[in-house]
Enzyme design. Structure first.
Site, PDB file in Angstrom:
ATOM      1  N   PRO A   2       0.838  -1.215   0.000  1.00 52.20           N
ATOM      2  CA  PRO A   2       0.000   0.000   0.000  1.00 52.20           C
ATOM      3  C   PRO A   2       0.872   1.264   0.000  1.00 52.20           C
ATOM      4  O   PRO A   2       1.838   1.354   0.736  1.00 52.20           O
ATOM      5  CB  PRO A   2      -0.783  -0.106   1.306  1.00 52.20           C
ATOM      6  CG  PRO A   2      -0.632  -1.506   1.766  1.00 52.20           C
ATOM      7  CD  PRO A   2       0.651  -2.006   1.211  1.00 52.20           C
ATOM      8  N   GLU A   3       0.529   2.203  -0.880  1.00 44.53           N
ATOM      9  CA  GLU A   3       1.234   3.480  -0.945  1.00 44.53           C
ATOM     10  C   GLU A   3       0.289   4.570  -0.443  1.00 44.53           C
ATOM     11  O   GLU A   3      -0.797   4.279   0.068  1.00 44.53           O
ATOM     12  CB  GLU A   3       1.673   3.760  -2.392  1.00 44.53           C
ATOM     13  CG  GLU A   3       2.525   2.635  -2.988  1.00 44.53           C
ATOM     14  CD  GLU A   3       2.966   2.920  -4.418  1.00 44.53           C
ATOM     15  OE1 GLU A   3       3.079   4.093  -4.795  1.00 44.53           O
ATOM     16  OE2 GLU A   3       3.199   1.953  -5.163  1.00 44.53           O
ATOM     17  N   LYS A  58       3.260   6.561   4.376  1.00 42.80           N
ATOM     18  CA  LYS A  58       2.508   5.303   4.285  1.00 42.80           C
ATOM     19  C   LYS A  58       2.061   4.807   5.659  1.00 42.80           C
ATOM     20  O   LYS A  58       1.669   3.650   5.817  1.00 42.80           O
ATOM     21  CB  LYS A  58       3.376   4.224   3.616  1.00 42.80           C
ATOM     22  CG  LYS A  58       3.844   4.589   2.200  1.00 42.80           C
ATOM     23  CD  LYS A  58       4.767   3.502   1.653  1.00 42.80           C
ATOM     24  CE  LYS A  58       5.453   3.985   0.388  1.00 42.80           C
ATOM     25  NZ  LYS A  58       6.482   3.028  -0.077  1.00 42.80           N
ATOM     26  N   ARG A 256      14.401  -2.462  -7.942  1.00 40.81           N
ATOM     27  CA  ARG A 256      12.950  -2.325  -8.127  1.00 40.81           C
ATOM     28  C   ARG A 256      12.638  -2.262  -9.613  1.00 40.81           C
ATOM     29  O   ARG A 256      13.360  -1.634 -10.372  1.00 40.81           O
ATOM     30  CB  ARG A 256      12.440  -1.033  -7.461  1.00 40.81           C
ATOM     31  CG  ARG A 256      12.831  -0.870  -6.006  1.00 40.81           C
ATOM     32  CD  ARG A 256      12.169  -1.900  -5.105  1.00 40.81           C
ATOM     33  NE  ARG A 256      10.714  -1.857  -5.164  1.00 40.81           N
ATOM     34  CZ  ARG A 256       9.953  -1.009  -4.475  1.00 40.81           C
ATOM     35  NH1 ARG A 256      10.510  -0.123  -3.667  1.00 40.81           N
ATOM     36  NH2 ARG A 256       8.642  -1.062  -4.567  1.00 40.81           N
TER      37      ARG A 256
END
Ligand SMILES: [Zn+2]
Length: 272
Positions: A2-3, A58, A256
């Protein structure tokens, strides 16, 4: 993971659900879910009436009427749900029961999520950069960057801007037409301006759609978000760019994956 938009969605729902409610008891099923002193956590939270729910980056922050403040960091797979379904039962890590009998469950399959007590709201989450929801803030941050790191890595750095993760960094760079490998310090004034607008815009659109569900993210009501239908590059490797038809590419930057259109997002050096 979740961002900012997903956490903001959960925070807004939590406000409606737990403000003015009083915690009657806490049951911990996985002790490491609580960071720091577990006895103190329990002692301060039992009997606490919730006065406010906040988001910082976050992190979800819950404040009591007496100023007691704790955060919930969902990390990879953490979620907060009112009702517990059968599949979630084996991943239940902690449960709050309120005095009116309602419950709030912290479910976390991968066990990276953490709850933590802080001295007060003002001293919580040290080291986080500013919130990236207004263009002026992002513009100021970009203007003062003196780093040769790729702009994609800079956007993911929580000490520079808080709350942006892989999905929204890729989407914001696409909207700004900037290649993810461009060195942050060599972005020209025009590129800085485009990115200053695209970052808040992408995040706010996603908040309006209750976030992006690709794998694990669920809202408080255990529903999916709606933003996954609106992604331009993230997770679209090989699919045609909606603007120019060129296949979307994926590269790895500092471990990433980064998704981008090689035609709409030009050059790795930032001086076009
Ligand atoms: Zn394109």
């Amino acid at each position: 993971m979740p961002e900012l938009p997903e956490v903001e969605t959960i925070v807004r729902q939590l406000r409606r659900q737990i403000i003015d409610r009083t915690i009657a008891s806490i049951r911990v099923f996985w002790p490491r879910t609580i960071e720091g002193n577990k006895t103190e956590f329990r002692r301060r939270l039992c009997g606490l009436t919730v006065a406010g729910v906040w988001r910082r980056g976050k992190y979800i922050g819950v404040e009591g009427e007496d100023g007691t403040f704790f955060t919930v960091h969902l990390r990879m797979t953490g979620k907060l749900v009112g009702a517990l379904d059968t599949a979630d039962r084996r991943h239940l890590r902690l449960r709050f029961t309120f005095t009116d009998g309602t419950k709030l469950h912290f479910v976390d399959a991968r066990k990276f999520g953490r709850l933590r007590l802080w001295p007060c709201r003002g001293e919580s989450c040290p080291g986080l950069g500013p919130e990236p929801l207004c263009p002026e803030t992002v513009r100021r941050v970009l203007k003062h960057l003196r780093t040769n790191r790729p702009v994609k890595s800079v956007l993911l750095d929580q000490a520079i801007l808080a709350g942006i993760g892989n999905i929204y960094a890729d989407e914001a760079l696409f909207l700004a037409g900037i290649h993810p490998l461009t060195q942050a310090a060599v972005l020209n004034a025009g590129q800085q301006e485009l990115l200053s607008r695209s970052v808040p815009r992408i995040l706010k659109l996603a908040i309006g759609r209750r976030g992006t569900t690709l794998r694990n993210y669920r809202t408080l009501a255990d529903q999916s978000g709606g933003n996954q239908e609106h992604l331009n590059v993230y997770g679209r490797t090989g699919a045609p760019c909606f603007t120019c038809g060129t296949p979307i590419e994926r590269i790895r930057i500092n471990g990433r994956s980064s998704h981008f259109c090689p035609k709409c997002q030009r050059s790795g050096v930032g001086r076009q």
